[in-house]
Design an enzyme around this catalytic site. Structure first.
Site, PDB file in Angstrom:
ATOM      1  CE  LYS A   9      -3.780  -2.476   2.242  1.00 21.15           C
ATOM      2  NZ  LYS A   9      -4.830  -2.452   3.275  1.00 21.15           N
ATOM      3  CE1 TYR A  49      -9.099  -3.411   0.159  1.00 20.58           C
ATOM      4  CE2 TYR A  49      -8.548  -1.411  -1.057  1.00 20.58           C
ATOM      5  CZ  TYR A  49      -8.167  -2.490  -0.267  1.00 20.58           C
ATOM      6  OH  TYR A  49      -6.845  -2.635   0.102  1.00 20.58           O
ATOM      7  CG  ASN A 112      -3.864  -2.670   6.789  1.00 20.36           C
ATOM      8  OD1 ASN A 112      -3.732  -2.159   5.680  1.00 20.36           O
ATOM      9  ND2 ASN A 112      -4.863  -3.476   7.083  1.00 20.36           N
ATOM     10  CG  HIS A 115      -4.857  -6.721  -0.636  1.00 26.10           C
ATOM     11  ND1 HIS A 115      -6.109  -6.870  -0.094  1.00 26.10           N
ATOM     12  CD2 HIS A 115      -4.790  -7.564  -1.699  1.00 26.10           C
ATOM     13  CE1 HIS A 115      -6.785  -7.768  -0.816  1.00 26.10           C
ATOM     14  NE2 HIS A 115      -6.005  -8.193  -1.800  1.00 26.10           N
ATOM     15  CD  GLU A 126      -7.774  -9.797  -4.357  1.00 30.97           C
ATOM     16  OE1 GLU A 126      -6.604  -9.865  -3.936  1.00 30.97           O
ATOM     17  OE2 GLU A 126      -8.767  -9.750  -3.609  1.00 30.97           O
TER      18      GLU A 126
HETATM   19  N1  UDP Z   1     -10.018  -1.081   6.488  1.00 29.50           N
HETATM   20  C1  UDP Z   1     -10.065   0.123   7.165  1.00 29.50           C
HETATM   21  N2  UDP Z   1     -10.813   0.184   8.325  1.00 29.50           N
HETATM   22  C2  UDP Z   1     -11.467  -0.893   8.827  1.00 29.50           C
HETATM   23  C3  UDP Z   1     -11.417  -2.115   8.128  1.00 29.50           C
HETATM   24  C4  UDP Z   1     -10.671  -2.174   6.957  1.00 29.50           C
HETATM   25  O1  UDP Z   1      -9.476   1.111   6.749  1.00 29.50           O
HETATM   26  O2  UDP Z   1     -12.127  -0.778   9.882  1.00 29.50           O
HETATM   27  C5  UDP Z   1      -9.210  -1.163   5.260  1.00 29.50           C
HETATM   28  C6  UDP Z   1      -7.817  -1.734   5.546  1.00 29.50           C
HETATM   29  O3  UDP Z   1      -6.883  -1.069   4.716  1.00 29.50           O
HETATM   30  C7  UDP Z   1      -7.989  -3.187   5.149  1.00 29.50           C
HETATM   31  C8  UDP Z   1      -8.905  -3.036   3.926  1.00 29.50           C
HETATM   32  O4  UDP Z   1      -9.817  -2.021   4.311  1.00 29.50           O
HETATM   33  O5  UDP Z   1      -6.761  -3.817   4.885  1.00 29.50           O
HETATM   34  C9  UDP Z   1      -9.636  -4.285   3.517  1.00 29.50           C
HETATM   35  O6  UDP Z   1     -10.378  -4.767   4.597  1.00 29.50           O
HETATM   36  P1  UDP Z   1     -10.546  -6.318   4.836  1.00 29.50           P
HETATM   37  O7  UDP Z   1     -11.593  -6.494   5.884  1.00 29.50           O
HETATM   38  O8  UDP Z   1     -10.733  -7.028   3.539  1.00 29.50           O
HETATM   39  O9  UDP Z   1      -9.139  -6.701   5.530  1.00 29.50           O
HETATM   40  P2  UDP Z   1      -7.834  -7.405   4.948  1.00 29.50           P
HETATM   41  O10 UDP Z   1      -8.292  -8.500   4.022  1.00 29.50           O
HETATM   42  O11 UDP Z   1      -7.014  -6.352   4.252  1.00 29.50           O
HETATM   43  O12 UDP Z   1      -7.130  -7.940   6.159  1.00 29.50           O
HETATM   44 MG    MG Z   2      -9.636  -8.482   2.449  1.00 29.87          MG
END
Ligand code: UDP
Ligand code: MG
Length: 154
Positions: A9, A49, A112, A115, A126
């Site tokens: 990211k 997303y 974070n 991805h 993807e």
């Molecule tokens: N995200 C965020 N706030 C939240 C939850 C998710 O900003 O409360 C963002 C974060 O960058 C996350 C992405 O949305 O990595 C995708 O969310 P997902 O639940 O798919 O988590 P991941 O698969 O990335 O662990």
């Molecule tokens: Mg995810």
């Protein structure tokens, strides 16, 4: 052999962490089969997303992901999808285990750093979202037999 999709990211490039984080995938034994720098478009963010577009944090997430360049990587290995998720750690980096990428490099649920696709089906979609066929490489690792025993490759 599975392939999975990883995105570094914007915070990774901004914080100068790209080399160190890519090195973790190499060290683990996941083979890099695609690697590119790009800027994610708002349309791609909405697609990538799609499960989150209704969430209150989505506008901020889209702005974050599209504002600066990112790096996309496709890696290959036995159970690569699960291994990729394990290396990444859980979404909330404050709760991510030390030793995972999020656990070691981030304090945030949003910023974070990484991805990683969460299923084989998602990984296939993807990879196709970020790479054209000719940007993905089939090649043999010379040390392959030191990464896997024969019975693990069936
Ligand atoms: N995200 C965020 N706030 C939240 C939850 C998710 O900003 O409360 C963002 C974060 O960058 C996350 C992405 O949305 O990595 C995708 O969310 P997902 O639940 O798919 O988590 P991941 O698969 O990335 O662990
Ligand atoms: Mg995810």
């Amino acid at each position: 052999m599975e392939r999975t999709l990883v995105l570094f990211k914007p915070d990774v490039l901004q914080r100068g962490l790209l080399g160190r984080i890519i090195a973790r995938f190499e060290k683990k034994g996941l083979k890099i089969v695609g690697l590119k720098m790009l800027r994610m478009s708002p349309a791609t963010a909405k697609e990538h997303y799609a499960h989150l577009t209704a969430k209150p944090f989505y506008p901020g997430l889209e702005k974050f992901m599209t504002h600066h360049p990112i790096v996309a990587m496709a890696v290959e290995g036995v159970e690569a999808v699960e291994v990729g998720r394990k290396l990444a750690g859980v979404t909330n980096s404050r709760k991510a285990e030390a030793g995972t990428i999020r656990g070691d490099f981030s304090m945030s649920t949003s910023r974070n750093v990484i991805h990683a696709a969460d299923s084989l089906e998602a990984a296939q979609k993807e990879i196709a979202r970020f790479f054209r066929k000719e940007e993905l490489f089939d090649y043999a690792l010379v040390l392959h037999e030191y990464f896997y025993a024969e019975d693990e490759l069936k």
